[in-house]
Scaffold this motif. Structure first.
Motif, PDB file in Angstrom:
ATOM      1  N   ALA A 285       8.405  46.693  25.416  1.00  0.00           N
ATOM      2  CA  ALA A 285       8.677  47.717  26.426  1.00  0.00           C
ATOM      3  C   ALA A 285       8.887  47.081  27.796  1.00  0.00           C
ATOM      4  CB  ALA A 285       7.526  48.719  26.488  1.00  0.00           C
ATOM      5  N   GLN A 286       8.085  46.087  28.124  1.00  0.00           N
ATOM      6  CA  GLN A 286       8.236  45.410  29.408  1.00  0.00           C
ATOM      7  C   GLN A 286       9.567  44.661  29.487  1.00  0.00           C
ATOM      8  OE1 GLN A 286       4.342  43.346  29.149  1.00  0.00           O
ATOM      9  NE2 GLN A 286       3.917  44.129  31.214  1.00  0.00           N
ATOM     10  N   LEU A 287       9.971  44.050  28.389  1.00  0.00           N
ATOM     11  CA  LEU A 287      11.250  43.329  28.377  1.00  0.00           C
ATOM     12  C   LEU A 287      12.426  44.295  28.467  1.00  0.00           C
ATOM     13  CD1 LEU A 287      10.509  40.564  25.711  1.00  0.00           C
ATOM     14  CD2 LEU A 287      10.695  40.296  28.191  1.00  0.00           C
ATOM     15  N   LEU A 288      12.280  45.472  27.880  1.00  0.00           N
ATOM     16  CA  LEU A 288      13.328  46.476  27.991  1.00  0.00           C
ATOM     17  C   LEU A 288      13.463  46.973  29.422  1.00  0.00           C
ATOM     18  CD1 LEU A 288      12.737  48.585  24.754  1.00  0.00           C
ATOM     19  CD2 LEU A 288      14.773  47.235  25.293  1.00  0.00           C
ATOM     20  N   GLN A 289      12.343  47.032  30.136  1.00  0.00           N
ATOM     21  CA  GLN A 289      12.365  47.475  31.522  1.00  0.00           C
ATOM     22  C   GLN A 289      12.910  46.393  32.450  1.00  0.00           C
ATOM     23  OE1 GLN A 289       8.286  48.562  32.228  1.00  0.00           O
ATOM     24  NE2 GLN A 289       8.432  50.481  31.071  1.00  0.00           N
ATOM     25  N   THR A 290      12.744  45.132  32.072  1.00  0.00           N
ATOM     26  CA  THR A 290      13.232  44.011  32.893  1.00  0.00           C
ATOM     27  C   THR A 290      14.014  43.037  32.015  1.00  0.00           C
ATOM     28  OG1 THR A 290      11.111  44.224  34.067  1.00  0.00           O
ATOM     29  CG2 THR A 290      12.546  42.416  34.730  1.00  0.00           C
ATOM     30  N   PRO A 291      15.164  43.470  31.488  1.00  0.00           N
ATOM     31  CA  PRO A 291      15.928  42.607  30.568  1.00  0.00           C
ATOM     32  C   PRO A 291      16.515  41.381  31.233  1.00  0.00           C
ATOM     33  CG  PRO A 291      17.180  44.573  31.121  1.00  0.00           C
ATOM     34  CD  PRO A 291      15.813  44.774  31.691  1.00  0.00           C
ATOM     35  N   ASP A 292      16.557  41.365  32.578  1.00  0.00           N
ATOM     36  CA  ASP A 292      17.072  40.189  33.280  1.00  0.00           C
ATOM     37  C   ASP A 292      16.289  38.931  32.926  1.00  0.00           C
ATOM     38  OD1 ASP A 292      19.264  41.086  34.930  1.00  0.00           O
ATOM     39  OD2 ASP A 292      17.804  42.275  36.028  1.00  0.00           O
ATOM     40  N   LEU A 293      15.039  39.105  32.511  1.00  0.00           N
ATOM     41  CA  LEU A 293      14.229  37.942  32.150  1.00  0.00           C
ATOM     42  C   LEU A 293      14.843  37.169  30.994  1.00  0.00           C
ATOM     43  CD1 LEU A 293      10.620  39.438  32.409  1.00  0.00           C
ATOM     44  CD2 LEU A 293      11.711  37.817  33.976  1.00  0.00           C
ATOM     45  N   LEU A 294      15.527  37.874  30.101  1.00  0.00           N
ATOM     46  CA  LEU A 294      16.144  37.221  28.950  1.00  0.00           C
ATOM     47  C   LEU A 294      17.388  36.424  29.340  1.00  0.00           C
ATOM     48  CD1 LEU A 294      15.771  40.121  26.349  1.00  0.00           C
ATOM     49  CD2 LEU A 294      14.515  37.947  26.367  1.00  0.00           C
ATOM     50  N   TYR A 323      -0.425  44.447  41.622  1.00  0.00           N
ATOM     51  CA  TYR A 323       0.688  44.406  40.665  1.00  0.00           C
ATOM     52  C   TYR A 323       1.813  43.491  41.152  1.00  0.00           C
ATOM     53  CZ  TYR A 323       5.060  46.160  38.573  1.00  0.00           C
ATOM     54  OH  TYR A 323       6.282  46.281  37.965  1.00  0.00           O
ATOM     55  N   ILE A 324       2.279  42.628  40.270  1.00  0.00           N
ATOM     56  CA  ILE A 324       3.420  41.741  40.528  1.00  0.00           C
ATOM     57  C   ILE A 324       4.596  42.224  39.679  1.00  0.00           C
ATOM     58  CG2 ILE A 324       4.343  39.401  40.380  1.00  0.00           C
ATOM     59  CD1 ILE A 324       2.188  39.585  42.442  1.00  0.00           C
ATOM     60  N   PRO A 325       5.681  42.698  40.289  1.00  0.00           N
ATOM     61  CA  PRO A 325       6.840  43.157  39.506  1.00  0.00           C
ATOM     62  C   PRO A 325       7.440  42.009  38.696  1.00  0.00           C
ATOM     63  CG  PRO A 325       6.991  43.882  41.798  1.00  0.00           C
ATOM     64  CD  PRO A 325       5.890  42.867  41.737  1.00  0.00           C
ATOM     65  N   LEU A 326       7.716  42.263  37.434  1.00  0.00           N
ATOM     66  CA  LEU A 326       8.307  41.230  36.588  1.00  0.00           C
ATOM     67  C   LEU A 326       9.667  40.779  37.099  1.00  0.00           C
ATOM     68  CD1 LEU A 326       7.364  42.472  33.013  1.00  0.00           C
ATOM     69  CD2 LEU A 326       6.747  40.269  34.033  1.00  0.00           C
ATOM     70  N   LYS A 327      10.388  41.692  37.723  1.00  0.00           N
ATOM     71  CA  LYS A 327      11.722  41.317  38.205  1.00  0.00           C
ATOM     72  C   LYS A 327      11.661  40.220  39.251  1.00  0.00           C
ATOM     73  CE  LYS A 327      12.064  44.869  41.833  1.00  0.00           C
ATOM     74  NZ  LYS A 327      12.872  46.009  42.320  1.00  0.00           N
ATOM     75  N   SER A 328      10.498  40.050  39.901  1.00  0.00           N
ATOM     76  CA  SER A 328      10.368  39.011  40.919  1.00  0.00           C
ATOM     77  C   SER A 328      10.439  37.612  40.311  1.00  0.00           C
ATOM     78  CB  SER A 328       9.051  39.170  41.684  1.00  0.00           C
ATOM     79  OG  SER A 328       7.933  38.930  40.838  1.00  0.00           O
ATOM     80  N   LEU A 329      10.221  37.507  38.994  1.00  0.00           N
ATOM     81  CA  LEU A 329      10.339  36.212  38.331  1.00  0.00           C
ATOM     82  C   LEU A 329      11.795  35.805  38.163  1.00  0.00           C
ATOM     83  CD1 LEU A 329       7.660  36.565  35.490  1.00  0.00           C
ATOM     84  CD2 LEU A 329       7.376  35.619  37.794  1.00  0.00           C
ATOM     85  N   ALA A 330      12.686  36.787  38.259  1.00  0.00           N
ATOM     86  CA  ALA A 330      14.106  36.517  38.022  1.00  0.00           C
ATOM     87  C   ALA A 330      14.953  36.612  39.279  1.00  0.00           C
ATOM     88  CB  ALA A 330      14.648  37.488  36.968  1.00  0.00           C
ATOM     89  N   GLU A 331      14.494  37.347  40.276  1.00  0.00           N
ATOM     90  CA  GLU A 331      15.323  37.641  41.437  1.00  0.00           C
ATOM     91  C   GLU A 331      14.908  36.837  42.661  1.00  0.00           C
ATOM     92  OE1 GLU A 331      14.995  41.810  42.093  1.00  0.00           O
ATOM     93  OE2 GLU A 331      16.184  42.363  40.333  1.00  0.00           O
ATOM     94  N   GLY A 332      15.839  36.741  43.599  1.00  0.00           N
ATOM     95  CA  GLY A 332      15.542  36.156  44.896  1.00  0.00           C
ATOM     96  C   GLY A 332      15.411  34.647  44.886  1.00  0.00           C
ATOM     97  N   THR A 333      15.300  34.098  46.079  1.00  0.00           N
ATOM     98  CA  THR A 333      15.138  32.661  46.222  1.00  0.00           C
ATOM     99  C   THR A 333      13.678  32.280  45.997  1.00  0.00           C
ATOM    100  OG1 THR A 333      14.652  32.818  48.590  1.00  0.00           O
ATOM    101  CG2 THR A 333      16.973  32.648  47.951  1.00  0.00           C
ATOM    102  N   ASP A 334      13.445  30.988  45.819  1.00  0.00           N
ATOM    103  CA  ASP A 334      12.063  30.522  45.653  1.00  0.00           C
ATOM    104  C   ASP A 334      11.230  30.845  46.896  1.00  0.00           C
ATOM    105  OD1 ASP A 334      12.431  29.583  43.113  1.00  0.00           O
ATOM    106  OD2 ASP A 334      12.743  27.502  43.695  1.00  0.00           O
ATOM    107  N   GLU A 335      11.831  30.700  48.061  1.00  0.00           N
ATOM    108  CA  GLU A 335      11.091  30.971  49.293  1.00  0.00           C
ATOM    109  C   GLU A 335      10.690  32.434  49.382  1.00  0.00           C
ATOM    110  OE1 GLU A 335      11.413  30.244  54.132  1.00  0.00           O
ATOM    111  OE2 GLU A 335      13.091  29.727  52.811  1.00  0.00           O
TER     112      GLU A 335
END
Length: 356
Positions: A285-294, A323-335
């Motif tokens: 379910a989490q991967l379906l909500q944030t498929p960008d991780l794949l 809470y840490i949004p999963l999308k933050s692992l995929a989006e934005g710059t490292d900084e």
């Protein structure tokens, strides 16, 4: 370039680390190490070339649609050019026109047989009508150079055949802007006959149980997938459904939201899911909500998740505090990730990376 177009088109084209280690890493300053990344544009071009090679192989193998001169279509091996266009540009009005349109001749030189093919063309006789056709279906004038650089073989196609292929899309209720996007994003689409495109669209509709509107949405969102290697598509479908364990409706949801999942290497997809699901304990379910991780590079996910774990901030449940949004692992710059999500600093992050 504008003057050329006016001559063609009457109307304009329109385990958590201990606190002592954490303090040690986060209080010392380290130089930022920047790893050069392969450009997205180059990856896109490589993908297109690989796809077209596959299409040409399929065309040659098709009993229903034989190619008259298959050897002339083997255009993409990375071979050294037998010569370069530099010696011809000053003497060839056709090459001068192509340069004015933004065509990158040095890329054409590297493709077997293409240089000789282009030199044999006359701009007014062999090219003008094709460029007018592209303008008529909405391809922006500023995109002509990129389009023709990727697919100069469009000039081999009969204008009547090209019109038939566009008419087919119109008959399937594709809107004008959708057709423009399809042709612009996949310059090789128009090289395939209506019979082949119809079979491809039918395959996706039947395999994933898509409605007509969903087929159109898929083709518009990722037109390269429709002409992609079907063997690879089948392998990734098996991986997503059987090996990764997504239900049929979930597979359909993934396809419509992130169709590029079906275009990445199967081994990379398997490895990424294994890390996300087994190691990070993310649910389907989490991967379906944030498929960008794949679709996110493994190293980025590992570094960012590892840093959160190091800081004791791994908390991906939106119902809990911090809470840490999963999308933050995929989006934005490292900084941006370090300062805005992890609430830390780049010195600490770079010190942490040196421990990996």
């Amino acid at each position: 370039m504008r003057s050329i177009l006016k001559g063609i088109i009457k109307i304009g084209i329109p385990a958590r680390a201990g606190p002592s280690l954490q303090r040690q890493l986060c209080t010392k300053v380290a130089a930022v190490t920047v790893n050069p990344q392969h450009s997205a544009l180059q990856r896109y071009e490589d993908d297109l070339q690989n796809e077209f090679q596959q299409i040409l192989r399929e065309e040659r193998q098709s009993v229903l649609e034989p190619v008259e001169d298959p050897t002339s279509l083997e255009v993409f091996p990375n071979t050294k050019p037998a010569f370069n266009f530099a010696a011809y540009v000053n003497k060839s009005p056709t090459l001068q026109q192509l340069v004015s349109l933004g065509v990158e001749l040095h890329k054409l030189e590297k493709r077997k047989g293409i240089a000789q093919f282009v030199l044999g063309l006359d701009f007014d006789r062999d090219m003008k009508n094709h460029i007018r056709f592209l303008a008529d279906i909405g391809v922006p004038a500023e995109s002509f150079g990129e389009f023709l650089t990727k697919n100069p073989l469009i000039f081999k196609e009969d204008i009547g055949d090209l019109e038939t292929r566009v008419n087919y899309l119109q008959s399937k209720r594709f809107l004008s802007e959708e057709i423009t996007r399809i042709v612009s994003k996949n310059p090789f689409w128009l090289m395939l006959s209506t019979k082949r495109i119809d079979r491809r669209l039918g395959y996706f509709q039947k395999t994933f149980v898509l409605e007509g509107a969903e087929v159109r949405a898929l083709a518009t969102k990722q037109p390269r997938l429709i002409t992609y290697n079907l063997e690879h598509v089948r392998k990734n479908t098996f991986t997503v459904q059987e090996e990764m364990g997504f239900e049929k409706e979930e597979v359909k949801q993934l396809l419509l939201s992130k169709p590029r999942i079906w275009m990445i290497k199967t081994e990379a997809l398997q490895y990424r899911f294994e890390y996300l699901h087994r190691r990070m304990k993310l649910t389907h379910a989490q991967l379906l909500q944030t498929p960008d991780l794949l679709l996110t590079r493994d190293v980025r996910i590992k570094q960012r998740h590892g840093f959160l774990k190091f800081l004791g901030k791994v908390q991906y449940d939106p119902k809990k505090e911090l809470y840490i949004p999963l999308k933050s692992l995929a989006e934005g710059t490292d900084e941006e990730f370090v300062t805005e999500v992890a609430k830390s600093n780049m010195e600490c992050y770079n010190r942490f990376l040196k421990t990996l």
